[in-house]
Write an enzyme that holds these catalytic residues in place. Sequence first.
Site, short mmCIF file in Angstrom:
data_model
loop_
_atom_site.label_atom_id
_atom_site.label_comp_id
_atom_site.label_asym_id
_atom_site.label_seq_id
_atom_site.Cartn_x
_atom_site.Cartn_y
_atom_site.Cartn_z
N PHE A 26 -5.66 -7.37 -6.51
CA PHE A 26 -4.68 -7.27 -5.42
C PHE A 26 -3.85 -6.02 -5.62
CE2 PHE A 26 -0.77 -7.75 -3.16
CZ PHE A 26 -1.12 -8.42 -2.00
N ASP A 74 -2.12 -0.52 -12.04
CA ASP A 74 -1.18 -1.13 -11.09
C ASP A 74 -0.36 -2.17 -11.86
OD1 ASP A 74 0.07 -2.83 -9.29
OD2 ASP A 74 -1.61 -2.89 -7.88
N LYS A 119 8.44 -4.66 -7.84
CA LYS A 119 8.88 -6.02 -8.17
C LYS A 119 10.09 -6.06 -9.12
CE LYS A 119 4.76 -8.69 -7.05
NZ LYS A 119 5.23 -9.80 -6.25
N THR A 125 10.39 10.28 4.70
CA THR A 125 11.82 10.46 4.90
C THR A 125 12.62 9.96 3.70
OG1 THR A 125 11.68 10.36 7.30
CG2 THR A 125 13.82 9.88 6.34
#
Lengths: 515, 515
Positions: free
Chosen positions: A236, A342, A373, A398
């Site tokens: 994931f 990750d 997280k 931005t």
Amino acid sequence: MSASRALWGRNALLRAVSISPSPTGGRATRSAGLSLECRRRFTASTRAMSSFYADWEPEGPSVKTQIPGPKSKAAIAELNEVFDTRSLNMLTDYTRSVGNYIADLDGNVLLDVYAQIASIPLGYNNPVLRQAARSPEMINGIINRPALGNFPSAEWAEILKTGILRVAPKGLNQVFTAMAGSDANETAYKAAFMWRRQRDRGGPSVEFTEEEMNSAMNNQSPGASQLSILSFKTGFHGRLFGSLSTTRSKPIHKVDIPAFDWPQATFPQLKYPLDQHAAENAAIERAALDEVEHLIKTYHVPPCAVVVEPIQSEGGDNHATPAFFRGLREITRKHGVLLIVDEVQTGVGATGRFWAHEHWDLPHPPDIVTFSKKAQTAGYYFGNPELRPNKPYRQFNTWMGDPARALLFRAIIDEVEKHDLVRHTANVGEYLYGKLEGLAAKYPDEFRNLRGKGMGTFIAFDSPRRDEFLAKAKTLGVNIGGSGQSAVRLRPMLIFEKKHADILVDVLEKIVTSW
Amino acid sequence: MSASRALWGRNALLRAVSISPSPTGGRATRSAGLSLECRRRFTASTRAMSSFYADWEPEGPSVKTQIPGPKSKAAIAELNEVFDTRSLNMLTDYTRSVGNYIADLDGNVLLDVYAQIASIPLGYNNPVLRQAARSPEMINGIINRPALGNFPSAEWAEILKTGILRVAPKGLNQVFTAMAGSDANETAYKAAFMWRRQRDRGGPSVEFTEEEMNSAMNNQSPGASQLSILSFKTGFHGRLFGSLSTTRSKPIHKVDIPAFDWPQATFPQLKYPLDQHAAENAAIERAALDEVEHLIKTYHVPPCAVVVEPIQSEGGDNHATPAFFRGLREITRKHGVLLIVDEVQTGVGATGRFWAHEHWDLPHPPDIVTFSKKAQTAGYYFGNPELRPNKPYRQFNTWMGDPARALLFRAIIDEVEKHDLVRHTANVGEYLYGKLEGLAAKYPDEFRNLRGKGMGTFIAFDSPRRDEFLAKAKTLGVNIGGSGQSAVRLRPMLIFEKKHADILVDVLEKIVTSW
């Protein structure tokens, strides 16, 4: 009233919460005689069960109504008018949640080992974070949100160096800040594509061709590169279009959404207990590595990077050994492919190391490590200067993160260091794992494939009736999450102590004996 | 000391800033005799030039050194060690920036009509937002960040209803919250794909097939749908993989990044002045609409949605008429294609309407409107319940926005309403546009294709030496941005007043007479 009480200020209310149904009365009082200084010096090696902040938590869970209770049901109906509530787990009263305990509108207070999908590091209403949120720097960050790529503040370097970069993985000294795990991964992927194309083009000084620029504007190659990110089955990495193309968790996450034709390799499916399947597991991992190498060499959209979670944290809490990850590092280096780790869910201490990949003892660091997280902000670390694209505005947006959230992460890091919470979590995890081994031995059909030994509190097991298991846990005062098809995933906060582990284990046993 | 001074508390410092080089001394004093109550009631129809908060701004810009000056240069070098600074425009001292004025470390204070790429609505260090940032709700939102899809707070419905949804576009009463413009657009696209596949599948109750679920996990059709989002040339919708596939601004934004094979239509390239090219422009718009319809009917990856900016805000400030957008709404409805209006840059008042698409007088609302930037939070609005996917967890992520930022938007909305800032911006824009028409008449080679009449302060013109123009503006005390190849884009805040317009126009003239 002590300083820490003043900080907190709602103890009277919380202490009034009744202690039921778990019999925990005896435990919380053990720290009562410790001085504040002693508590400050609490480390994982300390045997005392003192809390990090005096008297800030209830002594145990309290379940007063069904969940959702009547007040929650009414509020959920109201929310549903404007906001999809079908994924709602528990309508939360954050003003009454505290430390490891999550509260709802009906007066229910649960021990929370799910922690906002593993994203609360230091407990609800942490008094030290409350102070940080009141600081002039935080207020400035909230009300004067910069476009960080164009107009960074004069303090931004210092905020990065004393915060996000203070905990940078070894070998990685640069950061690109982002908003959440998905865009942290996607910006990392973009860096990988640009790096690889730059290398193939002949270096940073080689200009784009007219054909590249024109075809890119039309979403066609060669400008839109025909390269891929290799990910693992049941992995994931997020839900946006690029990250979702690497996510392989469940059909419900992917059906109907266009995806890139990128390759997936098999993640090792280890057999448990590990010590009884060592040779078999080594073969499984060797086969997975061979598959990765084969895909790198042959896939029709060549991978420029491999992305991997240290533990597949959504797809079922699937672990692999350090040897597997060292093998992955070796293969990726051999073929000039980047290794992106990750750490969105595994990072920031829960595995008993600040970054889970520290468990692997890699001879060369990952090329990129992503985070979010528990960091409360997001981004990716890298070390190789060539991962800075050759021109400005290639990697840009931005906001490029949020200084307010970066400040909060700095305050979190300070607190993690002050209380030695990573080592603490390693020790509490060891304690918890031992207790769970006892449960698994006693109820082998109910606690299957216990995993996460030596990985702090990042522990999971499979349940033959997982969803029922999680629902029952709530009625007994504990909020737990699942992952994959059958895993019960434990994701306590870093302030989870042995006393909380005792409550948790007690409830886990009650669940399976209630059937 | 007055209440507003106490809120602000740094007036002494700021008032000490010298007023040079622009001669503005006379203007700021005009409001001196107005009572606080009078200032509160200030609306755009009031002729008085009072500010919204007493004495909170310097009286004009002040340029003391080259930009960057020596202190900034040193700080930039330090930042560059860990963070890419090649896109850096100005290292900013946010503690000394105030209202419409942005400050740097060297004591330079510029009138800011770029406003963090159009994302600061109410000025730097706005005292009312400062109060909101100190509120218990905000502190709660900062330190107890929820996973909104699973564990929304009991207050979330009220925060949405009294904030984000209070300003929902007509016909749209639902919201999906996000983190920034890119993921606001990408989640909107995901909703469009799911909606269209659901319709083609035969409704929400029809289950996915095994083939769909299996192929989706392998990133292949039919599970990964072969549908597209149609966007416009020179449009900008973000930088992540799905949004970048719809972005067609510049090669530097796209080269090397894999993209979906999605179609692009020509955005009308209107000729100016509009009143002299009415028939020609109508034909241009008709041709563009015909191209859209042709692509919808024939493109080999069929569009399920068209995404469009009311004004192409990055790609050169390209405008189209309300008739064009009404035509787009008609064509999309005719072919069962969704219309997604990307108001990330145009939303929240700057065009003289809260949402720019209110200028169009649509007979049917857009299906989806996305927002970010001045909202300080992000997401998309929708009205059709079928845009809620048929199952939970199809549109989901951990944070799903940020309650702290949603609270800030609510405070912004309160202040916009209290001071009638949308109407104010319409009026100031009309004033500014008139002045710019004067400049364009006087220097037709330097101020070309002036556009944005009737669109508040969302005004632009082309310069034959745009980058030099912007650099020169800084030396004269104004921070301005560009868009596309040659546009000077004006993006003042909603608290931009006629007195600021006078300073701006004065500097614009100085720039072109300096050559």
